[in-house]
Design a protein around this motif. Structure first.
Motif, mmCIF file in Angstrom:
data_model
loop_
_atom_site.group_PDB
_atom_site.id
_atom_site.type_symbol
_atom_site.label_atom_id
_atom_site.label_comp_id
_atom_site.label_asym_id
_atom_site.label_seq_id
_atom_site.Cartn_x
_atom_site.Cartn_y
_atom_site.Cartn_z
ATOM 1 N N LEU A 60 -35.099 73.202 24.385
ATOM 2 C CA LEU A 60 -33.753 73.467 25.238
ATOM 3 C C LEU A 60 -32.723 72.706 25.408
ATOM 4 O O LEU A 60 -31.570 72.645 25.117
ATOM 5 C CB LEU A 60 -34.202 74.335 26.474
ATOM 6 N N LYS A 61 -33.091 71.342 25.756
ATOM 7 C CA LYS A 61 -32.360 70.184 26.050
ATOM 8 C C LYS A 61 -31.643 69.986 24.695
ATOM 9 O O LYS A 61 -30.375 69.798 24.705
ATOM 10 C CB LYS A 61 -33.200 68.961 26.169
ATOM 11 N N ASN A 62 -32.372 69.950 23.499
ATOM 12 C CA ASN A 62 -31.707 69.720 22.115
ATOM 13 C C ASN A 62 -30.624 70.723 21.895
ATOM 14 O O ASN A 62 -29.560 70.443 21.218
ATOM 15 C CB ASN A 62 -32.696 69.444 21.098
ATOM 16 N N TYR A 63 -31.164 71.919 22.105
ATOM 17 C CA TYR A 63 -30.105 73.033 21.784
ATOM 18 C C TYR A 63 -28.824 72.919 22.675
ATOM 19 O O TYR A 63 -27.652 73.116 22.336
ATOM 20 C CB TYR A 63 -30.682 74.469 22.166
ATOM 21 N N ASN A 64 -29.045 72.733 24.079
ATOM 22 C CA ASN A 64 -27.936 72.567 25.022
ATOM 23 C C ASN A 64 -26.994 71.519 24.524
ATOM 24 O O ASN A 64 -25.774 71.646 24.798
ATOM 25 C CB ASN A 64 -28.355 72.476 26.396
ATOM 26 N N ASP A 65 -27.577 70.260 23.988
ATOM 27 C CA ASP A 65 -26.751 69.124 23.700
ATOM 28 C C ASP A 65 -25.848 69.459 22.630
ATOM 29 O O ASP A 65 -24.928 69.109 22.323
ATOM 30 C CB ASP A 65 -27.836 68.007 23.292
ATOM 31 N N PHE A 66 -26.579 70.381 21.512
ATOM 32 C CA PHE A 66 -25.821 70.734 20.254
ATOM 33 C C PHE A 66 -24.776 71.617 20.878
ATOM 34 O O PHE A 66 -23.496 71.584 20.301
ATOM 35 C CB PHE A 66 -26.540 71.373 19.423
ATOM 36 N N VAL A 67 -24.789 72.687 21.572
ATOM 37 C CA VAL A 67 -23.831 73.477 22.064
ATOM 38 C C VAL A 67 -22.697 72.810 22.806
ATOM 39 O O VAL A 67 -21.312 73.047 22.404
ATOM 40 C CB VAL A 67 -24.409 74.675 23.090
ATOM 41 N N ARG A 112 -18.535 78.347 23.812
ATOM 42 C CA ARG A 112 -18.059 78.240 25.304
ATOM 43 C C ARG A 112 -18.812 78.732 26.173
ATOM 44 O O ARG A 112 -19.166 78.282 27.352
ATOM 45 C CB ARG A 112 -16.678 78.529 25.354
ATOM 46 N N LYS A 113 -19.390 79.836 26.061
ATOM 47 C CA LYS A 113 -20.099 80.930 27.037
ATOM 48 C C LYS A 113 -21.560 80.312 27.164
ATOM 49 O O LYS A 113 -22.183 80.064 27.903
ATOM 50 C CB LYS A 113 -20.235 82.439 26.576
ATOM 51 N N GLU A 114 -22.068 79.910 25.804
ATOM 52 C CA GLU A 114 -23.219 79.141 25.818
ATOM 53 C C GLU A 114 -23.364 77.795 26.479
ATOM 54 O O GLU A 114 -24.200 77.491 27.324
ATOM 55 C CB GLU A 114 -23.703 78.930 24.369
ATOM 56 N N ARG A 115 -22.339 77.227 26.409
ATOM 57 C CA ARG A 115 -22.167 75.741 27.119
ATOM 58 C C ARG A 115 -22.039 76.021 28.607
ATOM 59 O O ARG A 115 -22.480 75.265 29.418
ATOM 60 C CB ARG A 115 -21.065 74.898 26.700
ATOM 61 N N GLN A 116 -21.579 77.156 28.990
ATOM 62 C CA GLN A 116 -21.395 77.433 30.428
ATOM 63 C C GLN A 116 -22.593 77.697 30.981
ATOM 64 O O GLN A 116 -22.554 77.306 32.277
ATOM 65 C CB GLN A 116 -20.024 78.228 30.786
ATOM 66 N N ASN A 117 -23.227 78.287 30.392
ATOM 67 C CA ASN A 117 -24.743 78.892 30.808
ATOM 68 C C ASN A 117 -25.502 77.628 31.524
ATOM 69 O O ASN A 117 -25.960 77.892 32.681
ATOM 70 C CB ASN A 117 -25.568 79.562 29.894
ATOM 71 N N PRO A 118 -25.812 76.592 30.851
ATOM 72 C CA PRO A 118 -26.672 75.493 31.313
ATOM 73 C C PRO A 118 -25.906 74.526 32.259
ATOM 74 O O PRO A 118 -26.458 73.768 32.883
ATOM 75 C CB PRO A 118 -27.339 75.125 30.478
ATOM 76 N N ALA A 119 -24.516 74.686 32.320
ATOM 77 C CA ALA A 119 -23.794 73.575 32.891
ATOM 78 C C ALA A 119 -24.071 73.492 34.332
ATOM 79 O O ALA A 119 -24.007 72.415 34.808
ATOM 80 C CB ALA A 119 -22.479 74.075 32.862
ATOM 81 N N THR A 160 -25.996 67.883 13.366
ATOM 82 C CA THR A 160 -26.927 68.122 12.268
ATOM 83 C C THR A 160 -27.988 69.234 13.085
ATOM 84 O O THR A 160 -28.052 69.469 14.298
ATOM 85 C CB THR A 160 -27.624 67.144 11.683
ATOM 86 N N PHE A 161 -28.891 69.570 12.351
ATOM 87 C CA PHE A 161 -30.171 70.405 12.962
ATOM 88 C C PHE A 161 -30.855 69.563 13.633
ATOM 89 O O PHE A 161 -31.277 68.356 12.983
ATOM 90 C CB PHE A 161 -30.834 71.150 11.702
ATOM 91 N N PHE A 162 -31.350 69.683 14.781
ATOM 92 C CA PHE A 162 -32.032 68.926 15.479
ATOM 93 C C PHE A 162 -33.577 68.819 15.053
ATOM 94 O O PHE A 162 -34.010 70.053 14.471
ATOM 95 C CB PHE A 162 -32.279 69.307 17.092
ATOM 96 N N PHE A 163 -34.355 67.829 15.274
ATOM 97 C CA PHE A 163 -35.621 67.789 14.767
ATOM 98 C C PHE A 163 -36.807 68.735 15.418
ATOM 99 O O PHE A 163 -37.665 69.299 14.991
ATOM 100 C CB PHE A 163 -36.136 66.635 14.478
ATOM 101 N N THR A 164 -36.530 68.495 16.972
ATOM 102 C CA THR A 164 -37.391 69.037 17.946
ATOM 103 C C THR A 164 -36.614 70.176 18.605
ATOM 104 O O THR A 164 -35.877 70.083 19.281
ATOM 105 C CB THR A 164 -37.926 68.360 18.711
ATOM 106 N N PRO A 165 -37.321 71.517 18.450
ATOM 107 C CA PRO A 165 -36.598 72.828 18.978
ATOM 108 C C PRO A 165 -36.901 72.937 20.356
ATOM 109 O O PRO A 165 -37.683 73.823 20.927
ATOM 110 C CB PRO A 165 -37.177 73.704 18.089
#
Length: 207
Positions: A65-72, A143-150, A58-63
Motif C-alpha cells: 500500500l505504501k509503494n502504491y500511495n507513493d507512486f500515486v 488526484r482522487k487516489e492521492r487524496q484518499n490516503p492523504a 517505474t513499476f514498484f518491486f513490492t506491491p
C-alpha cells in the motif's frame, strides 16, 4: 521474465518496444512543446526527460500500500501539480467567487485540472457528448487516489492487486496524455511540428 529483457540482454536482439513510463514522459514533453509553439507558453512547469526523470517513476518491486500511495503521489505531482496556472491567464477565469454570508464574497482558486478541462472545452468540441470528460477522467482519478490516503494513517499492507492498480493508473494517464497531444497537434499553428518516430509508431508496453 519480460520479453524485451530477454531479447536485449540475452539474445542480443533489438526490440522496438518502449516502456509505458517513457511513453508518458514523451507524450507530456511533446504536449508541452506544442503548447509553447502554439500559445507561446508552457502548459507544464517542467518536463521529466533524461536527468529530470524521477527514479521512482517505474513499476514498484513490492506491491504494498505504501509503494502504491507513493507512486500515486508522484504521478499527481507530474500531472496536476505540474500544470502551469499562468498558461490560462487571460484565457479563462482562474477563480470561483463564493458568497459566504451577508454579501461577503470569497475568492477560491480553481484546481489546475479543472482549469485545463474548462479552457479546452471552450475551444474544442468533441463528437459524442461534446466534452472532454473521458480524457480528463484519468487525471482526476489520480488526484482522487492521492487524496484518499492523504489524511489517513494506513498500514503497509502487502497485496498483489496493487500491481494491477498501478498498471491501470499509468496506462490511463498515458492514453489521456496521448489524446491531448493529438488534439494539440491538429492546431493550425502546430504545422511542421515533428513527433518523435519512437513515440508515434513505437510499440508502447507495460514494463
Amino acid at each position: 521474465m519480460l520479453a524485451e529483457y530477454l531479447e536485449n540482454t540475452i539474445l542480443g536482439k533489438w526490440t522496438n518496444s518502449y516502456s509505458i513510463f517513457s511513453g508518458f514522459i514523451g507524450e507530456q514533453t511533446c504536449l508541452n512543446n506544442l503548447a509553447k509553439k502554439i500559445f507561446n507558453k508552457p502548459l507544464f512547469r517542467k518536463d521529466f526527460n533524461s536527468e529530470n526523470r524521477p527514479k521512482e517513476f517505474t513499476f514498484f518491486f513490492t506491491p504494498t500500500l505504501k509503494n502504491y500511495n507513493d507512486f500515486v503521489h508522484l504521478l499527481d505531482k507530474m500531472i496536476s501539480e505540474n500544470i502551469n496556472r499562468k498558461f490560462f491567464e487571460g484565457k479563462i477565469e482562474l477563480y470561483d467567487f463564493v458568497e459566504i454570508e451577508d454579501g461577503v464574497i470569497e475568492r477560491r482558486s480553481k484546481g489546475t485540472i479543472r482549469l485545463f478541462e474548462e479552457w479546452l472545452n471552450e475551444i474544442i468540441k468533441i463528437q459524442g457528448d461534446g466534452s472532454l470528460n473521458k480524457v480528463f477522467k484519468s487525471f482526476k482519478n489520480v488526484r482522487k487516489e492521492r487524496q484518499n490516503p492523504a489524511h489517513k494513517v494506513t498500514e503497509n499492507i502487502y497485496d498483489e492487486s496493487y500491481v494491477e492498480l498501478q498498471k491501470n493508473l499509468i496506462s490511463d494517464a498515458y492514453n489521456s496524455m496521448r489524446q491531448l497531444r493529438n488534439l494539440f497537434q491538429q492546431h493550425r499553428k502546430a504545422k511542421g511540428f515533428e513527433i518523435p518516430i519512437w513515440l508515434e509508431n513505437g510499440e508502447i508496453k507495460s514494463f
